[in-house]
Design a protein around this motif. Structure first.
Motif, short mmCIF file in Angstrom:
data_model
loop_
_atom_site.label_atom_id
_atom_site.label_comp_id
_atom_site.label_asym_id
_atom_site.label_seq_id
_atom_site.Cartn_x
_atom_site.Cartn_y
_atom_site.Cartn_z
N LEU A 176 95.06 46.95 25.10
CA LEU A 176 93.60 46.87 25.25
C LEU A 176 93.20 46.17 26.54
O LEU A 176 92.08 46.34 27.01
N GLU A 177 94.11 45.40 27.13
CA GLU A 177 93.81 44.74 28.40
C GLU A 177 93.69 45.73 29.55
O GLU A 177 93.02 45.44 30.54
N VAL A 178 94.34 46.89 29.43
CA VAL A 178 94.33 47.85 30.54
C VAL A 178 93.65 49.18 30.18
O VAL A 178 93.30 49.93 31.08
N LEU A 179 93.47 49.46 28.89
CA LEU A 179 92.84 50.72 28.51
C LEU A 179 91.33 50.60 28.49
O LEU A 179 90.79 49.60 28.02
N VAL A 180 90.66 51.63 28.97
CA VAL A 180 89.20 51.72 28.91
C VAL A 180 88.83 53.14 28.48
O VAL A 180 89.65 54.05 28.56
N CYS A 181 87.62 53.30 28.03
CA CYS A 181 87.13 54.62 27.66
C CYS A 181 87.12 55.52 28.90
O CYS A 181 86.59 55.12 29.94
N PRO A 182 87.68 56.71 28.82
CA PRO A 182 87.67 57.59 29.99
C PRO A 182 86.28 58.10 30.36
O PRO A 182 86.06 58.53 31.48
N LEU A 183 85.33 58.02 29.42
CA LEU A 183 83.98 58.49 29.72
C LEU A 183 83.10 57.39 30.32
O LEU A 183 82.43 57.61 31.33
N SER A 184 83.09 56.23 29.70
CA SER A 184 82.19 55.16 30.15
C SER A 184 82.89 54.10 30.99
O SER A 184 82.23 53.27 31.60
N LYS A 185 84.22 54.10 30.99
CA LYS A 185 85.02 53.08 31.70
C LYS A 185 84.79 51.68 31.13
O LYS A 185 85.03 50.70 31.78
N LYS A 186 84.35 51.60 29.88
CA LYS A 186 84.11 50.32 29.19
C LYS A 186 85.31 49.98 28.31
O LYS A 186 86.04 50.87 27.87
N PRO A 187 85.50 48.69 28.00
CA PRO A 187 86.60 48.29 27.11
C PRO A 187 86.46 48.92 25.73
O PRO A 187 85.37 49.28 25.29
N LEU A 188 87.58 49.05 25.06
CA LEU A 188 87.63 49.63 23.72
C LEU A 188 88.02 48.56 22.71
O LEU A 188 88.61 47.54 23.07
N ARG A 189 87.69 48.81 21.45
CA ARG A 189 88.05 47.90 20.36
C ARG A 189 89.02 48.64 19.44
O ARG A 189 88.81 49.80 19.09
N TYR A 190 90.09 47.95 19.04
CA TYR A 190 91.06 48.54 18.13
C TYR A 190 90.62 48.33 16.69
O TYR A 190 90.33 47.21 16.27
N GLU A 191 90.56 49.40 15.93
CA GLU A 191 90.22 49.34 14.50
C GLU A 191 91.47 49.70 13.71
O GLU A 191 91.88 50.87 13.65
#
Length: 114
Positions: free
Chosen positions: A55-70
């Motif tokens: 999660l430190e390096v992955l971002v949403c490919p559309l918005s380039k915002k951080p993601l949350r793991y569920e």
């Protein structure tokens, strides 16, 4: 900056790959089906779990915002866009077409209320 992110990704992924010789021995192909058991009758290892360090390096490919793991749904969630990317065998599927909608966008909700 990119080299720093690359280094973090390399650290997160270290130890998750099988040696090339093992891959060659099994004869795995990207598009071929995965066998559920080998010839000796042993069951295949359980699917790999997602490493939250990614999660430190992955971002949403559309918005380039951080993601949350569920963990309950095994997905990466983009709250802003209301989409969830599936995680399959510990690997996030970050293709936008594979994502599912988690809720309506805020603009659509506001329009429906008026």
């Amino acid at each position: 900056m990119l080299s720093g992110a690359r280094g973090k990704l390399a650290l997160a992924l270290r130890g998750t790959r099988a040696p090339a010789s093992a891959v060659a021995r099994r004869g795995l192909h990207a598009s071929g089906p995965r066998p559920s058991a080998d010839r000796s009758g042993k069951a295949e290892a359980p699917p790999r779990a997602f490493d939250p360090a990614l999660l430190e390096v992955l971002v949403c490919p559309l918005s380039k915002k951080p993601l949350r793991y569920e963990a309950s749904t095994n997905e990466l969630i983009n709250e802003e866009l209301g989409i969830a990317y599936p995680i399959i065998d510990g690997i996030p599927n970050m293709i936008p077409q594979a994502a599912r909608m988690t809720h309506q966008s805020k603009k659509q909700e506001e329009m429906e209320q008026h």
